[in-house]
Design a protein around this motif. Structure first.
Motif, PDB file in Angstrom:
ATOM      1  N   LYS A 234       0.818  -1.217   0.000  1.00  0.00           N
ATOM      2  CA  LYS A 234       0.000   0.000   0.000  1.00  0.00           C
ATOM      3  C   LYS A 234       0.855   1.272   0.000  1.00  0.00           C
ATOM      4  CE  LYS A 234      -3.749  -2.379   2.385  1.00  0.00           C
ATOM      5  NZ  LYS A 234      -4.478  -2.553   3.662  1.00  0.00           N
ATOM      6  N   VAL A 235       2.165   1.098  -0.064  1.00  0.00           N
ATOM      7  CA  VAL A 235       3.068   2.259  -0.030  1.00  0.00           C
ATOM      8  C   VAL A 235       3.221   2.837  -1.434  1.00  0.00           C
ATOM      9  CG1 VAL A 235       5.448   3.004   0.390  1.00  0.00           C
ATOM     10  CG2 VAL A 235       4.342   1.418   1.984  1.00  0.00           C
ATOM     11  N   ASP A 236       3.141   4.161  -1.538  1.00  0.00           N
ATOM     12  CA  ASP A 236       3.454   4.859  -2.794  1.00  0.00           C
ATOM     13  C   ASP A 236       4.977   4.992  -2.847  1.00  0.00           C
ATOM     14  OD1 ASP A 236       3.957   6.662  -4.845  1.00  0.00           O
ATOM     15  OD2 ASP A 236       2.215   7.920  -4.395  1.00  0.00           O
ATOM     16  N   ILE A 237       5.623   4.037  -3.496  1.00  0.00           N
ATOM     17  CA  ILE A 237       7.087   3.989  -3.459  1.00  0.00           C
ATOM     18  C   ILE A 237       7.705   5.128  -4.266  1.00  0.00           C
ATOM     19  CG2 ILE A 237       9.143   2.546  -3.802  1.00  0.00           C
ATOM     20  CD1 ILE A 237       7.395   0.101  -3.513  1.00  0.00           C
ATOM     21  N   ASN A 238       7.055   5.509  -5.366  1.00  0.00           N
ATOM     22  CA  ASN A 238       7.565   6.652  -6.145  1.00  0.00           C
ATOM     23  C   ASN A 238       7.639   7.901  -5.272  1.00  0.00           C
ATOM     24  OD1 ASN A 238       8.406   6.443  -8.896  1.00  0.00           O
ATOM     25  ND2 ASN A 238       6.379   5.665  -9.398  1.00  0.00           N
ATOM     26  N   ARG A 239       6.583   8.120  -4.507  1.00  0.00           N
ATOM     27  CA  ARG A 239       6.545   9.292  -3.625  1.00  0.00           C
ATOM     28  C   ARG A 239       7.599   9.171  -2.518  1.00  0.00           C
ATOM     29  NH1 ARG A 239       1.129  11.403  -0.430  1.00  0.00           N
ATOM     30  NH2 ARG A 239       2.112  13.151   0.645  1.00  0.00           N
ATOM     31  N   LEU A 240       7.722   7.959  -1.970  1.00  0.00           N
ATOM     32  CA  LEU A 240       8.708   7.722  -0.914  1.00  0.00           C
ATOM     33  C   LEU A 240      10.123   8.046  -1.408  1.00  0.00           C
ATOM     34  CD1 LEU A 240       8.811   4.746   1.530  1.00  0.00           C
ATOM     35  CD2 LEU A 240      10.838   5.259   0.210  1.00  0.00           C
ATOM     36  N   ILE A 241      10.437   7.587  -2.620  1.00  0.00           N
ATOM     37  CA  ILE A 241      11.771   7.848  -3.190  1.00  0.00           C
ATOM     38  C   ILE A 241      11.968   9.344  -3.403  1.00  0.00           C
ATOM     39  CG2 ILE A 241      13.199   7.538  -5.260  1.00  0.00           C
ATOM     40  CD1 ILE A 241      12.002   4.681  -5.474  1.00  0.00           C
ATOM     41  N   GLU A 242      10.935   9.991  -3.936  1.00  0.00           N
ATOM     42  CA  GLU A 242      11.022  11.429  -4.214  1.00  0.00           C
ATOM     43  C   GLU A 242      11.224  12.236  -2.930  1.00  0.00           C
ATOM     44  OE1 GLU A 242      11.020  15.039  -6.227  1.00  0.00           O
ATOM     45  OE2 GLU A 242      11.231  13.013  -7.042  1.00  0.00           O
ATOM     46  N   GLU A 243      10.523  11.845  -1.860  1.00  0.00           N
ATOM     47  CA  GLU A 243      10.572  12.625  -0.623  1.00  0.00           C
ATOM     48  C   GLU A 243      11.787  12.294   0.260  1.00  0.00           C
ATOM     49  OE1 GLU A 243       6.859  11.981   1.354  1.00  0.00           O
ATOM     50  OE2 GLU A 243       5.727  13.260  -0.036  1.00  0.00           O
ATOM     51  N   LYS A 244      12.220  11.028   0.251  1.00  0.00           N
ATOM     52  CA  LYS A 244      13.212  10.619   1.235  1.00  0.00           C
ATOM     53  C   LYS A 244      14.558  10.180   0.648  1.00  0.00           C
ATOM     54  CE  LYS A 244       9.545   9.225   4.413  1.00  0.00           C
ATOM     55  NZ  LYS A 244       9.683  10.377   5.310  1.00  0.00           N
ATOM     56  N   LEU A 245      14.581   9.837  -0.637  1.00  0.00           N
ATOM     57  CA  LEU A 245      15.826   9.334  -1.233  1.00  0.00           C
ATOM     58  C   LEU A 245      16.182  10.083  -2.508  1.00  0.00           C
ATOM     59  CD1 LEU A 245      15.139   5.496  -0.762  1.00  0.00           C
ATOM     60  CD2 LEU A 245      16.530   6.955   0.711  1.00  0.00           C
ATOM     61  N   ARG A 246      15.742  11.312  -2.602  1.00  0.00           N
ATOM     62  CA  ARG A 246      15.990  12.106  -3.806  1.00  0.00           C
ATOM     63  C   ARG A 246      17.496  12.272  -4.035  1.00  0.00           C
ATOM     64  NH1 ARG A 246      13.404  18.029  -4.914  1.00  0.00           N
ATOM     65  NH2 ARG A 246      11.481  16.869  -4.591  1.00  0.00           N
ATOM     66  N   ASP A 247      17.882  12.184  -5.308  1.00  0.00           N
ATOM     67  CA  ASP A 247      19.281  12.350  -5.732  1.00  0.00           C
ATOM     68  C   ASP A 247      20.197  11.220  -5.239  1.00  0.00           C
ATOM     69  OD1 ASP A 247      18.584  14.721  -7.026  1.00  0.00           O
ATOM     70  OD2 ASP A 247      18.915  15.907  -5.208  1.00  0.00           O
ATOM     71  N   MET A 248      19.627  10.129  -4.791  1.00  0.00           N
ATOM     72  CA  MET A 248      20.436   8.962  -4.402  1.00  0.00           C
ATOM     73  C   MET A 248      20.177   7.828  -5.391  1.00  0.00           C
ATOM     74  SD  MET A 248      19.950   8.875  -0.240  1.00  0.00           S
ATOM     75  CE  MET A 248      21.593   8.305   0.178  1.00  0.00           C
ATOM     76  N   GLU A 249      21.145   6.933  -5.528  1.00  0.00           N
ATOM     77  CA  GLU A 249      20.902   5.707  -6.287  1.00  0.00           C
ATOM     78  C   GLU A 249      20.127   4.771  -5.367  1.00  0.00           C
ATOM     79  OE1 GLU A 249      24.377   3.959  -7.974  1.00  0.00           O
ATOM     80  OE2 GLU A 249      24.777   5.673  -9.286  1.00  0.00           O
TER      81      GLU A 249
END
Length: 292
Positions: free
Chosen positions: A107-122
């Motif tokens: 149920k997690v929006d992973i795209n949003r999670l990456i954008e908010e918490k792991l931006r600019d990281m591999e």
């Protein structure tokens, strides 16, 4: 080392779960790794750098998470079982590059999670997956076309073999084609039952999926492509002609025509087709539907 106690030690695990009164949940597929060599191998095969952001699914008490935190720049650990949250807060309190999220991964929006918490990281997904929902998790990670470079996960061995299988192999099926459409799978280590607490009934394997930036074949309509795959493997004993006739909305004569155009023998079975042949069939169906 930031922490002297290694959380994969059986003695450490027993002490922690007894002190917290934790009971393993069969329904949540909870089996904790107790072998440091396997954990080191997972970290090594993941090629984790300090510039990497890691998503871990099902951290348990943090046996793998601990090593992920020491190798990566940031770790997001997603845990469904609220009884494990106070344990994780205790066992991993020294790691300031860790964030624990209490949610169902499906149920997690992973795209949003990456954008908010792991931006600019591999971004890499590294996890010992709960076996009862392995396939839905893998397909979510692949189908959502996330900005993920690599997926390195512990799964049931038979599932790993299915993901990696090639045409003609008994393990080859719809999952094989779907996974190989999005990624290049490789089994990197076989894992025996005795390296878990509690011991599961099946052997395991760590599989690495190198995620393609674009799918390995171009198709005109992904929905049709996956519909063809589902139909071809839906009844494995049927010929391709009969399987497609049962599984897609075209009459037998039209299916014969399109197979003739692709040069694929109608009497073949779905398990003998490679991904390019599935793509050719689905593109012909797309053309046939759109030219009616």
């Amino acid at each position: 080392m930031k922490q002297s106690k290694r959380l994969y030690s059986p003695a450490v695990i027993k002490e922690i779960i007894e002190r917290h009164g934790f009971k393993f949940s069969k329904s949540l597929g909870q089996n904790f790794l107790i072998d440091g060599n396997i954990i080191h191998k997972i970290i090594e095969e993941s090629s984790i750098k300090k510039s990497d952001g890691i998503i871990e699914i099902g951290p348990g008490i943090g046996t793998l998470t601990q090593s992920l935190c020491e190798a990566a720049g940031k770790v997001i650990a997603i845990e469904l079982d609220n009884k494990l949250l106070p344990i994780l807060e205790e066992t991993l309190q020294e790691y300031h590059n860790l964030e624990i999220i209490h949610k169902d991964i499906l149920k997690v929006d992973i795209n949003r999670l990456i954008e908010e918490k792991l931006r600019d990281m591999e971004v890499k997904v590294v996890a010992n997956l709960p076996y009862y929902i392995t396939t839905p998790i893998i397909m979510k990670l692949l189908e959502e076309k996330l900005c993920i470079e690599k997926i390195v996960v512990m799964v049931q061995k038979e599932v790993a073999l299915r993901m990696k299988a090639s045409p003609g192999n008994k393990d080859y099926g719809a999952l094989s084609v779907a996974v190989q459409y999005y990624s290049k799978p490789e089994i990197v280590v076989d894992v025996p039952k005795n390296v878990f607490m509690p011991r599961p009934n099946v052997d395991s394997a760590v599989i690495m999926l190198d995620v393609y930036k674009e799918p390995v074949v171009k198709v005109k309509d992904e929905k049709i492509f996956f519909g063809v795959i589902k139909a071809a493997f839906g009844q494995r004993r049927k010929t391709l002609l009969n399987a497609l006739n049962s599984g897609i909305d075209l009459n037998k004569e039209d299916i014969e025509k399109l197979l003739e155009k692709t040069g694929i023998e109608p009497k073949r079975r779905g398990e003998t087709l490679d991904i390019n042949e599935f793509a050719r069939i689905s593109d012909e169906i797309y053309e046939m539907i759109n030219n009616y």
